[in-house]
Design a protein around this motif. Sequence first.
Motif, PDB file in Angstrom:
ATOM      1  N   PRO A 168       5.775   5.057  -0.969  1.00 36.97           N
ATOM      2  CA  PRO A 168       4.846   4.401  -0.042  1.00 36.97           C
ATOM      3  C   PRO A 168       3.931   5.393   0.673  1.00 36.97           C
ATOM      4  O   PRO A 168       4.369   6.452   1.110  1.00 36.97           O
ATOM      5  CB  PRO A 168       5.770   3.687   0.944  1.00 36.97           C
ATOM      6  CG  PRO A 168       7.042   4.474   0.907  1.00 36.97           C
ATOM      7  CD  PRO A 168       7.169   4.966  -0.507  1.00 36.97           C
ATOM      8  N   ILE A 180       1.287  -2.505   1.687  1.00 41.24           N
ATOM      9  CA  ILE A 180       1.883  -1.182   1.502  1.00 41.24           C
ATOM     10  C   ILE A 180       1.307  -0.562   0.234  1.00 41.24           C
ATOM     11  O   ILE A 180       1.788  -0.839  -0.881  1.00 41.24           O
ATOM     12  CB  ILE A 180       3.429  -1.251   1.405  1.00 41.24           C
ATOM     13  CG1 ILE A 180       4.023  -1.828   2.683  1.00 41.24           C
ATOM     14  CG2 ILE A 180       4.010   0.141   1.179  1.00 41.24           C
ATOM     15  CD1 ILE A 180       4.145  -3.323   2.675  1.00 41.24           C
ATOM     16  N   ALA A 182       1.147   2.118  -2.475  1.00 41.54           N
ATOM     17  CA  ALA A 182       2.212   3.017  -2.915  1.00 41.54           C
ATOM     18  C   ALA A 182       2.017   3.379  -4.377  1.00 41.54           C
ATOM     19  O   ALA A 182       1.413   2.630  -5.152  1.00 41.54           O
ATOM     20  CB  ALA A 182       3.580   2.358  -2.723  1.00 41.54           C
TER      21      ALA A 182
END
Length: 234
Positions: A168, A180, A182
Amino acid sequence: MTRLERLLGIALLLSARRRLRADDLASHFSISLRTVYRDVRALQASGFPVVGTAGDGYRLPPTSQLRPLALDPQEAEALAVGARLLAGLADAPLKDRLKTAMAKLEAVLPPAAIDRVADVSEKVVVEGSRSATGPLATLLEAVNDRRVVDLTYDGIARGEVTRREIEPLGLVRYANVWLIPAYCRLRDDLRVFRADRILGAKLTASTFTPRPGLSLKDYLHKAEIEAARFPHDS
């Protein structure tokens, strides 16, 4: 919130205010009066200088007060408003951390600033999100420590639940959801996950190093470019 965290929170609140009734503490920490009495006895047994009774209120002697922090009332009020805004968008563990953080802040504020912070709780109302927020506290810890996360994700595009390891980059609040960005080891590329679609997130023992061209700044820059190319209707 663990008992140790609650005991620390009670101690900090007593340091910040002249007097607190047992009812006040029970309401603040969402616990029973019996638990308040037990916690106060535990603080007293450990040598913490709590005086008073449940009916009259508990307090600390003036000599026990901590030195005020160099914040003016308006600055303290701004921090309190910010904490309330974030609490409305956070998961339970992050809310608990905000509550103890505010207690620590109040413990070292001058009286005028404490009054402004207390007014915020009565005059600023933030309706929390009714949708699931996702495991934000776990994800934030992973971002800060650069820990790989074992993720179980309910994907929208493919309509399937997958398990994968991600690296992340950060947390982004956009259009009422937490995103998020990532690096996904399963897809071997940058992916953006919705926190409310995460079914499970577990920190692994593995850490990761930043990948060239794959940082949160890179993602935000790319998002800005895409927004400029395909603007939303106004």
